[in-house]
Design a protein around this motif. Structure first.
Motif, PDB file in Angstrom:
ATOM      1  N   ASP A  37      36.360  42.053  39.282  1.00  0.00           N
ATOM      2  CA  ASP A  37      37.082  40.989  38.446  1.00  0.00           C
ATOM      3  C   ASP A  37      36.220  39.748  38.613  1.00  0.00           C
ATOM      4  O   ASP A  37      35.780  39.145  39.738  1.00  0.00           O
ATOM      5  CB  ASP A  37      38.364  40.713  39.086  1.00  0.00           C
ATOM      6  CG  ASP A  37      39.681  41.905  39.002  1.00  0.00           C
ATOM      7  OD1 ASP A  37      39.293  42.642  38.200  1.00  0.00           O
ATOM      8  OD2 ASP A  37      40.404  41.996  39.772  1.00  0.00           O
ATOM      9  N   ASN A  38      36.136  38.981  37.375  1.00  0.00           N
ATOM     10  CA  ASN A  38      35.271  37.688  37.375  1.00  0.00           C
ATOM     11  C   ASN A  38      33.686  37.847  37.676  1.00  0.00           C
ATOM     12  O   ASN A  38      33.369  36.910  37.937  1.00  0.00           O
ATOM     13  CB  ASN A  38      36.031  36.586  38.153  1.00  0.00           C
ATOM     14  CG  ASN A  38      37.401  36.485  37.809  1.00  0.00           C
ATOM     15  OD1 ASN A  38      37.901  36.294  36.573  1.00  0.00           O
ATOM     16  ND2 ASN A  38      38.341  36.304  39.013  1.00  0.00           N
ATOM     17  N   GLU A  39      33.326  39.150  37.572  1.00  0.00           N
ATOM     18  CA  GLU A  39      32.002  39.366  37.917  1.00  0.00           C
ATOM     19  C   GLU A  39      31.075  38.683  36.946  1.00  0.00           C
ATOM     20  O   GLU A  39      31.262  38.853  35.615  1.00  0.00           O
ATOM     21  CB  GLU A  39      31.485  40.848  37.967  1.00  0.00           C
ATOM     22  CG  GLU A  39      30.225  41.251  38.427  1.00  0.00           C
ATOM     23  CD  GLU A  39      30.027  42.539  38.199  1.00  0.00           C
ATOM     24  OE1 GLU A  39      28.875  43.058  37.659  1.00  0.00           O
ATOM     25  OE2 GLU A  39      30.569  43.621  38.621  1.00  0.00           O
TER      26      GLU A  39
END
Length: 486
Positions: A303-305
């Protein structure tokens, strides 16, 4: 360059093509050659790679522009126009593209979003020297079967192969070997490439026994390999030349010209790919890494990489450098030389998904493969006999700097090494943007000659078809038997 000058170049090319097409199909290498040219050709395609893709990876990995070996002064550097001949044929109605307008490309923010090409017809243009229609694989606008560079190589007694980080039955590798109506029938393409071509080497994912993380899937899917029935027979690795599929018998082709069919040797593990780069090699190699739809791009995404390589690559799957070195070692065993197309296929996928971190990962993986090929040439070959071409089939994502459209098609902005550049995606699809071209070795003078059109920013550029036609000028375009499967 004036229209008359462009016409003169076209006439010159047609003249030489007429000369080489008159050579007998069973002739020797000497009989086919019309112009001095390379013994070996290594043709790199960064699928979806634009100028800003290269620049973004340079800034992140090195902190400066022009950091790649292929961007140095001893390389030919230019640009390529990628548009199709036809965008759609429907109910007897044909829609033609309008080409590329340099003025509008740099003044209109929306112009580049239309008349773009796809990977199938882009690869076909490179491989056959003919622009064609959307989704076509090895077929002309009228449905005529076209001669691939790989077929010309085989007619000359050379070895030929295709390498990709996405499924081997995907558009770009297929566009250098197959003749089918649409890129979307992966099973048909896989069967065509395995049984209806004389390729010595095929590398690409599509392994039914693994998912995109290199692990066993909950349910096996043979979408990219044709069928589990075919896959189990390939996995037997028992030297068979006849396969039973759907109640029919399919036989492999004679790849080395000795009159006998040549079996595929399947390799899957990363160790096997690494070993292929050293010592003796099989007669024919089918390399299917332990991943389903992409070598590394499709692995789990946090997530949010955003940062490249924050998730490690699959450790049981080779990177493109390792695949490239294995391919070069195997194909170079032929004293007559070779042709190989090597694709960084998931640069395009990252562009579609607007994931800058993953795009930079894939671009760096591609760059390292090119670097490895250059080092291979300088250690095992030389620049008098080997030509390396680095280019793209189209740009994906309309990647620009943050001030677009205020500054149309602005370059991405450097933030320093290890930092993502300031960048902006403006599309989730392909564009009609010019793409980069780099080349070194025998034949680059022909590419320079064919760069007869001019862009106000990129300078001289050529058509995607000019690359294939330049190779045919040097190697000849023999009459070869082709198969069309619908």
């Amino acid at each position: 360059m004036t229209k008359i000058s462009r016409l003169s170049l076209t006439v010159l090319m047609l003249f030489f093509m007429a000369l080489v097409s008159c050579q007998p199909a069973g002739g020797s290498q000497k009989a086919y050659n019309s112009l001095p040219g390379p013994k070996n050709i290594i043709f790199f395609i960064g699928d979806g790679m634009g100028f800003n893709h290269v620049l973004a990876a340079n800034y992140f990995e090195h902190g400066v522009a022009s950091a790649q070996v292929y961007e140095q002064d001893d390389w030919f550097q230019g640009a390529v126009a990628t548009y199709n001949a036809i965008t759609r044929i429907e109910d007897g109605d044909t829609t033609y593209t309008t080409g590329y307008n340099p003025r509008l490309a740099w003044s209109s923010a929306s112009y580049l979003n239309r008349d773009y090409t796809g990977s199938a017809e882009g690869a076909t243009a490179f491989s056959t020297g003919r622009k064609t229609f959307a989704t076509s694989i090895g077929l002309g606008p009228l449905g005529d079967t076209l001669v691939h560079i790989s077929q010309a190589a085989k007619a000359l007694g050379k070895s030929a192969g295709v390498v990709t980080t996405v499924p081997f039955s995907h558009a770009t590798p297929a566009g250098f070997a197959a003749h089918v109506n649409t890129r979307h029938d992966y099973g048909l393409i896989a069967k065509y490439m395995l049984f209806n071509t004389r390729l010595d080497l095929i590398m690409g994912v599509g392994n039914p026994d693994y998912d995109n993380n290199g692990r066993a899937p909950e349910k096996r899917n043979a979408r990219y390999i044709h069928s589990l029935e075919l896959w189990e027979q390939l996995k037997a690795n028992d030297g068979r030349t006849a396969f039973e599929l759907e109640g029919k018998t399919y036989r492999v082709q004679d790849s080395n010209g000795d009159g006998q069919p040549d079996a595929w040797t399947l390799i899957e593990s990363r160790d096997e790919f690494q070993a292929l780069a050293r010592g003796k090699t099989p007669t024919r190699v089918l390399g299917i890494p332990k991943a389903y739809s992409s070598a590394h791009y499709g692995r789990d995404h946090a997530d949010n990489e955003t940062q490249p390589f924050s998730q490690p690559f699959n450790d049981n799957v080779p990177n493109l450098e390792e695949m490239t070195l294995g391919a070069l070692n195997m194909l170079s065993k032929n004293p007559n030389g070779f042709f190989v197309m090597i694709e960084g296929g998931a640069i395009d996928w990252a562009g579609h998904d607007n994931l800058l971190g993953r795009l930079i990962e894939e671009q760096i993986d591609f760059n390292h493969a090119v670097q490895a090929a250059v080092e291979w040439v300088e250690k095992y070959s030389n620049w008098q006999e080997t030509l390396i071409i680095v280019t793209s089939d189209h740009e994906t994502g309309y990647l620009t700097g943050p001030d677009h459209p205020g500054q149309v098609a602005q370059a991405v902005v450097n933030q320093g090494r290890g930092m993502l550049p300031l960048a902006k995606f403006n599309s989730t699809d392909h564009t009609n943007m010019l793409v980069p071209l780099y080349a070194k070795g025998p034949g680059t003078h022909i590419l320079k000659l064919l760069s007869s059109e001019r862009d106000p920013v990129r300078g001289p550029f050529l058509q995607n078809t000019d690359l294939g036609n330049a190779i045919f000028l040097m190697w000849g375009k023999p009459e070869v038997k082709v198969f069309y499967v619908n």
